[in-house]
Scaffold this motif. Structure first.
Motif, PDB file in Angstrom:
ATOM      1  N   CYS A 187      25.967 -25.332 -46.152  1.00 30.47           N
ATOM      2  CA  CYS A 187      26.818 -26.328 -45.475  1.00 30.47           C
ATOM      3  C   CYS A 187      26.354 -27.753 -45.791  1.00 30.47           C
ATOM      4  O   CYS A 187      26.325 -28.619 -44.911  1.00 30.47           O
ATOM      5  CB  CYS A 187      26.840 -26.106 -43.968  1.00 30.47           C
ATOM      6  N   THR A 206      23.464 -28.837 -46.149  1.00 31.03           N
ATOM      7  CA  THR A 206      22.294 -29.155 -45.341  1.00 31.03           C
ATOM      8  C   THR A 206      21.112 -28.338 -45.845  1.00 31.03           C
ATOM      9  O   THR A 206      21.251 -27.157 -46.133  1.00 31.03           O
ATOM     10  CB  THR A 206      22.539 -28.799 -43.858  1.00 31.03           C
ATOM     11  N   LYS A 248      12.632 -20.369 -40.130  1.00 22.97           N
ATOM     12  CA  LYS A 248      12.318 -20.267 -38.708  1.00 22.97           C
ATOM     13  C   LYS A 248      11.074 -19.413 -38.487  1.00 22.97           C
ATOM     14  O   LYS A 248      10.246 -19.716 -37.643  1.00 22.97           O
ATOM     15  CB  LYS A 248      13.518 -19.662 -37.985  1.00 22.97           C
ATOM     16  N   MET A 295      18.073 -20.096 -39.982  1.00 17.61           N
ATOM     17  CA  MET A 295      19.427 -20.154 -39.441  1.00 17.61           C
ATOM     18  C   MET A 295      20.019 -21.516 -39.785  1.00 17.61           C
ATOM     19  O   MET A 295      19.371 -22.545 -39.593  1.00 17.61           O
ATOM     20  CB  MET A 295      19.417 -19.960 -37.928  1.00 17.61           C
ATOM     21  N   CYS A 296      21.232 -21.497 -40.297  1.00 14.70           N
ATOM     22  CA  CYS A 296      21.918 -22.742 -40.647  1.00 14.70           C
ATOM     23  C   CYS A 296      22.217 -23.518 -39.363  1.00 14.70           C
ATOM     24  O   CYS A 296      22.814 -22.972 -38.431  1.00 14.70           O
ATOM     25  CB  CYS A 296      23.206 -22.439 -41.400  1.00 14.70           C
ATOM     26  N   PRO A 297      21.817 -24.781 -39.291  1.00 11.96           N
ATOM     27  CA  PRO A 297      22.048 -25.543 -38.060  1.00 11.96           C
ATOM     28  C   PRO A 297      23.524 -25.859 -37.809  1.00 11.96           C
ATOM     29  O   PRO A 297      23.909 -26.114 -36.672  1.00 11.96           O
ATOM     30  CB  PRO A 297      21.240 -26.825 -38.262  1.00 11.96           C
ATOM     31  N   LYS A 298      24.357 -25.812 -38.838  1.00 14.79           N
ATOM     32  CA  LYS A 298      25.775 -26.140 -38.648  1.00 14.79           C
ATOM     33  C   LYS A 298      26.617 -24.918 -38.298  1.00 14.79           C
ATOM     34  O   LYS A 298      27.323 -24.903 -37.306  1.00 14.79           O
ATOM     35  CB  LYS A 298      26.324 -26.817 -39.904  1.00 14.79           C
ATOM     36  N   CYS A 299      26.544 -23.867 -39.134  1.00 15.62           N
ATOM     37  CA  CYS A 299      27.418 -22.707 -38.917  1.00 15.62           C
ATOM     38  C   CYS A 299      26.713 -21.555 -38.205  1.00 15.62           C
ATOM     39  O   CYS A 299      27.338 -20.543 -37.901  1.00 15.62           O
ATOM     40  CB  CYS A 299      28.001 -22.226 -40.238  1.00 15.62           C
ATOM     41  N   LYS A 300      25.420 -21.675 -37.956  1.00 10.55           N
ATOM     42  CA  LYS A 300      24.621 -20.688 -37.209  1.00 10.55           C
ATOM     43  C   LYS A 300      24.547 -19.317 -37.884  1.00 10.55           C
ATOM     44  O   LYS A 300      24.378 -18.309 -37.217  1.00 10.55           O
ATOM     45  CB  LYS A 300      25.149 -20.512 -35.777  1.00 10.55           C
ATOM     46  N   GLN A 301      24.657 -19.266 -39.201  1.00  3.93           N
ATOM     47  CA  GLN A 301      24.496 -17.998 -39.912  1.00  3.93           C
ATOM     48  C   GLN A 301      23.018 -17.746 -40.188  1.00  3.93           C
ATOM     49  O   GLN A 301      22.245 -18.671 -40.420  1.00  3.93           O
ATOM     50  CB  GLN A 301      25.252 -18.014 -41.234  1.00  3.93           C
ATOM     51  N   ILE A 302      22.646 -16.462 -40.183  1.00  6.17           N
ATOM     52  CA  ILE A 302      21.263 -16.076 -40.441  1.00  6.17           C
ATOM     53  C   ILE A 302      21.063 -15.911 -41.944  1.00  6.17           C
ATOM     54  O   ILE A 302      21.900 -15.340 -42.634  1.00  6.17           O
ATOM     55  CB  ILE A 302      20.921 -14.768 -39.710  1.00  6.17           C
ATOM     56  N   GLU A 335      21.115  -9.401 -41.470  1.00  2.00           N
ATOM     57  CA  GLU A 335      20.731  -8.667 -40.265  1.00  2.00           C
ATOM     58  C   GLU A 335      20.461  -7.199 -40.573  1.00  2.00           C
ATOM     59  O   GLU A 335      19.526  -6.603 -40.035  1.00  2.00           O
ATOM     60  CB  GLU A 335      21.820  -8.796 -39.209  1.00  2.00           C
TER      61      GLU A 335
END
Length: 127
Positions: free
Chosen positions: A5, A7, A12, A32-39, A64
């Motif tokens: 994204c 970024t 983590k 984890m992507c801070p924008k779209c929250k994907q792992i 996951e």
């Protein structure tokens, strides 16, 4: 470091995995992507036969699934190492010493801090 994204973000946590019959020095980096929250997961391992390094990056549900499949191979987590290191250095600040002599002639040495932390010093011969 991961990029998604538009970024760039850091990992983590890091899981250190047991070596298996084909690979050694195995790590999983989790972010984890801070924008779209994907792992995001990145598996890094070195093949024993020719010392060639392999990296595999997965996103979302596949990440996951990989974490769940490798859960029983986790040796230790980086976050656990940080907690253990913090417990080793509980006494901080100014510390004073106290020697206690028992009736049998033994001497015990203690380190005290001013916030009532008391720790017995082991392996120190009083001279």
């Amino acid at each position: 470091m991961f990029t998604h994204c538009h970024t760039t973000f850091r990992t983590k946590d890091v899981y250190f995995l047991f070596d298996n019959k084909d690979f050694m020095n195995r790590h999983i980096f989790i972010a984890m992507c801070p924008k779209c929250k994907q792992i995001f997961t990145k598996l890094v391992e070195t093949r024993k036969a020719d010392n060639k390094r392999f990296e595999k990056t997965l996103i979302g549900n596949k990440a996951e699934k990989m974490l769940n499949s490798l859960r029983n191979e986790v040796d230790i987590k980086q976050s656990d190492l940080v907690q253990k290191r913090a417990k080793m250095h509980e006494q901080k600040g100014i510390v004073y010493g106290e020697n206690i002599e028992y009736k049998c002639g033994d001497v015990a040495r203690y380190a005290h801090s001013f916030i009532n932390n008391k720790r017995k010093l082991v392996g120190i011969d009083p001279q």
